[in-house]
Design an enzyme around this catalytic site. Structure first.
Site, PDB file in Angstrom:
ATOM      1  N   GLU A   1      15.534  -5.938 -22.097  1.00  0.00           N
ATOM      2  CA  GLU A   1      16.462  -6.188 -23.197  1.00  0.00           C
ATOM      3  C   GLU A   1      16.701  -7.681 -23.398  1.00  0.00           C
ATOM      4  O   GLU A   1      16.776  -8.156 -24.546  1.00  0.00           O
ATOM      5  CB  GLU A   1      17.796  -5.470 -22.930  1.00  0.00           C
ATOM      6  CG  GLU A   1      17.693  -3.969 -22.840  1.00  0.00           C
ATOM      7  CD  GLU A   1      17.495  -3.460 -21.417  1.00  0.00           C
ATOM      8  OE1 GLU A   1      17.923  -2.335 -21.147  1.00  0.00           O
ATOM      9  OE2 GLU A   1      16.913  -4.212 -20.588  1.00  0.00           O
TER      10      GLU A   1
ATOM     11  N   CYS B   1      21.535  -2.017 -17.961  1.00  0.00           N
ATOM     12  CA  CYS B   1      22.269  -2.178 -16.702  1.00  0.00           C
ATOM     13  C   CYS B   1      23.720  -2.571 -16.962  1.00  0.00           C
ATOM     14  O   CYS B   1      24.037  -3.259 -17.936  1.00  0.00           O
ATOM     15  CB  CYS B   1      21.592  -3.209 -15.806  1.00  0.00           C
ATOM     16  SG  CYS B   1      21.652  -4.897 -16.437  1.00  0.00           S
TER      17      CYS B   1
ATOM     18  N   CYS C   1      22.948  -6.356 -19.078  1.00  0.00           N
ATOM     19  CA  CYS C   1      22.392  -6.080 -20.415  1.00  0.00           C
ATOM     20  C   CYS C   1      23.436  -5.409 -21.298  1.00  0.00           C
ATOM     21  O   CYS C   1      23.457  -5.614 -22.513  1.00  0.00           O
ATOM     22  CB  CYS C   1      21.152  -5.202 -20.291  1.00  0.00           C
ATOM     23  SG  CYS C   1      19.746  -6.044 -19.521  1.00  0.00           S
TER      24      CYS C   1
ATOM     25  N   ARG D   1      -4.750   0.697  -9.126  1.00  0.00           N
ATOM     26  CA  ARG D   1      -4.286  -0.279  -8.135  1.00  0.00           C
ATOM     27  C   ARG D   1      -3.310  -1.272  -8.779  1.00  0.00           C
ATOM     28  O   ARG D   1      -2.294  -1.641  -8.188  1.00  0.00           O
ATOM     29  CB  ARG D   1      -5.466  -1.042  -7.549  1.00  0.00           C
ATOM     30  CG  ARG D   1      -6.334  -0.246  -6.599  1.00  0.00           C
ATOM     31  CD  ARG D   1      -7.480  -1.104  -6.093  1.00  0.00           C
ATOM     32  NE  ARG D   1      -8.358  -0.381  -5.184  1.00  0.00           N
ATOM     33  CZ  ARG D   1      -9.445  -0.888  -4.630  1.00  0.00           C
ATOM     34  NH1 ARG D   1      -9.792  -2.156  -4.908  1.00  0.00           N
ATOM     35  NH2 ARG D   1     -10.188  -0.162  -3.814  1.00  0.00           N
TER      36      ARG D   1
ATOM     37  N   LEU E   1      -9.093  -3.828  -1.121  1.00  0.00           N
ATOM     38  CA  LEU E   1      -8.087  -3.119  -1.911  1.00  0.00           C
ATOM     39  C   LEU E   1      -7.429  -4.002  -2.968  1.00  0.00           C
ATOM     40  O   LEU E   1      -6.276  -3.797  -3.338  1.00  0.00           O
ATOM     41  CB  LEU E   1      -7.008  -2.507  -0.998  1.00  0.00           C
ATOM     42  CG  LEU E   1      -7.510  -1.525   0.071  1.00  0.00           C
ATOM     43  CD1 LEU E   1      -6.347  -1.010   0.896  1.00  0.00           C
ATOM     44  CD2 LEU E   1      -8.278  -0.369  -0.540  1.00  0.00           C
TER      45      LEU E   1
ATOM     46  N   ALA F   1      -5.103  11.215   4.010  1.00  0.00           N
ATOM     47  CA  ALA F   1      -4.856  12.243   3.001  1.00  0.00           C
ATOM     48  C   ALA F   1      -4.267  13.490   3.640  1.00  0.00           C
ATOM     49  O   ALA F   1      -3.283  14.066   3.148  1.00  0.00           O
ATOM     50  CB  ALA F   1      -6.154  12.573   2.270  1.00  0.00           C
ATOM     51  N   THR F   2      -4.851  13.920   4.747  1.00  0.00           N
ATOM     52  CA  THR F   2      -4.378  15.116   5.442  1.00  0.00           C
ATOM     53  C   THR F   2      -2.947  14.938   5.932  1.00  0.00           C
ATOM     54  O   THR F   2      -2.107  15.827   5.769  1.00  0.00           O
ATOM     55  CB  THR F   2      -5.306  15.438   6.625  1.00  0.00           C
ATOM     56  OG1 THR F   2      -6.629  15.674   6.142  1.00  0.00           O
ATOM     57  CG2 THR F   2      -4.819  16.670   7.374  1.00  0.00           C
TER      58      THR F   2
END
Length: 324
Positions: A54, A77, A87, A187, A207, A260-261
């Site tokens: 804003e 806010c 804001c 990512r 990564l 993952a598991t």
């Protein structure tokens, strides 16, 4: 809701989405200011959470904001900060006549207070335009504020028969360039990427984000391990430690089967991205191991398809966890 309101709130939400991955722990809010059905300014939350959307839109509009309508994807806010006025205070001061808000802020410091403050200053305030789209665009923020942890996305690159690698461990590359480019975009939208110790040992992944213009949006790196810390990596000894992460709205799990598991078994995955390549591997390495299910009936109703599209020769499948 008028077609005009849907259009301009859609613009605000799109601006907010463009900042995804840059604003944590703050939400990635978008805002546009409109006069005579013409957009005169717009903004998204700045890097690190400031300035707010804003504030950016109001500064761009200047005197043209007087009598105009402000569209914002999240309630302005209202809690005091040593970083500047709220804001909910600067919007009336700028002369805005009408405010349209997509959804209320779940942060208890603001929830409902921003709306009340604007109405107390005599502004016309409407709430609910494109509410679900707005919440979806800030899903990580809503998850962190309401559940105390980031939204967790699991990424899997699979063959048609669901393998992530040959028996030898070779997996480079299962998917093509278009799918890999999409992973880099994911990512850029994450605050942190996590892999397991096995992936670090086998691939030593950087990564980072290697899309032109987005290189600076590489997220923090985390390692799931009970072993010794590794320089340059944050360490989680268990999936449950996501509740202790600071300043992370979006967590992306990129590899491998062990990580993952562990997160699936802990039922902490909210979204799965499957990049499926048109190839058969046969005997090979599975994407996940035992996740605590002992009957097919227990597996039904846990996931639903939310999106899917072609990415060059590959296909993206998006699944969302169904929670009560």
């Amino acid at each position: 809701m008028s077609g005009s309101a849907v259009r301009w709130m859609g613009e605000a939400i799109a601006l907010g989405r463009s900042a995804l991955g840059e604003t944590a722990p703050n939400p990635n809010v978008g805002c546009v200011i409109v006069r005579d059905d013409r957009m005169i300014s717009g903004g998204a939350t700045g890097r690190g959470g400031r300035p707010h959307a804003e504030k950016i839109a109001l500064d761009q509009a200047g005197e043209a904001a007087r009598g105009a309508t402000l569209y914002t994807s999240l309630e302005p806010c209202a809690h005091r900060s040593d970083r500047g006025p709220t804001c909910a205070a600067i919007i009336p001061e700028a002369g805005i006549a009408r405010v349209i808000i997509a959804t209320e802020d779940p942060d208890p410091r603001t929830a409902g207070e921003g709306i009340r403050a604007l109405r107390d200053r005599g502004l016309s305030v409407e709430v609910g335009a494109c509410a679900q789209q707005a919440r979806d665009s800030m899903a990580g923020y809503f998850m962190r504020v309401t559940k105390g942890r980031p939204r967790i996305t699991l990424k899997l690159a699979l063959s048609i028969d669901g393998k992530i690698a040959l028996p030898s461990g070779e997996s480079k590359w299962i998917t093509g360039e278009d799918a890999r480019a999409h992973v880099h975009l994911e990512r850029a939208h994450a605050d942190m990427i996590l892999v397991g110790r096995g992936t670090l040992r086998a691939d030593n992944p950087s990564l980072d984000v290697r899309l032109p213009g987005l290189e600076e949006r590489s997220p923090r790196r985390a390692l799931l391990t009970r072993g010794d810390p590794v320089e340059g990596w944050e360490t989680l000894s268990s999936p449950e430690q996501v509740y202790d992460l600071d300043g992370v709205n979006e967590l992306l799990i990129e590899g491998g089967s062990g990580a993952a598991t562990a997160f699936l078994k802990a039922d902490l995955v909210d979204r799965i991205l499957i990049y499926r390549a048109p190839l058969l591997i046969g005997e090979g390495r599975n994407s996940v191991g035992y996740i605590g299910l002992d009957a097919i009936a227990d597996a039904h109703g846990r996931w639903q398809v939310s999106d899917g599209k072609a990415l060059g020769i590959d296909r993206l499948e998006v699944y969302e966890r169904v929670r009560g």
